[in-house]
Design an enzyme around this catalytic site. Sequence first.
Site: not given
Ligand code: 4NP
Length: 149
Positions: A7, A13, A119
């Site tokens: 992800c 995720r 997300d």
């Molecule tokens: P992930 O969610 O891609 O599902 O781990 C996110 C975690 C952090 C960020 C964006 C999405 N961020 O912008 O820091």
Amino acid sequence: MKILMVCLGNICRSPLAEGILSDKISKMNVTVDSAGTAGYHIGSKPDSRAIDIAKKNNIDISNLRARKFEFSDFINFDKIYVMDENNYVDIIGLAETKDQASKVVLITDVLDSESYVPDPYYGDLADFEKVFNLLDKICQKIANKIESR
Ligand code: 4NP
């Protein structure tokens, strides 16, 4: 069989997908790992809301630590499941051969009903719960596919 879940941040995720699929797979010769396309959270534990929703479902992901996707992952893994279209574009962009590119699959392609895993980072607990349930459904299908090989 080595499976990588990818992800953006590797704290919401993909660690959930790693924990859920690992929990469903009994075969010793399958390994599951996860990584992010971005490096914002390298070394961090999963988001506390991801840890909590997993724990509620008897899965412990608290020991996982975020890392960034690296080129060697194309060599070390057989299948690379990405959570959304942005992840897909980012990872495909790093592939140098057709064989590497062919390992990358949008994880929702195993279902007919959803087009990506949303997300939940800027969402609330209900969003994490939805993501958990969606990944649970997807990972069950993936596990069935692997077990029947
Ligand atoms: P992930 O969610 O891609 O599902 O781990 C996110 C975690 C952090 C960020 C964006 C999405 N961020 O912008 O820091």
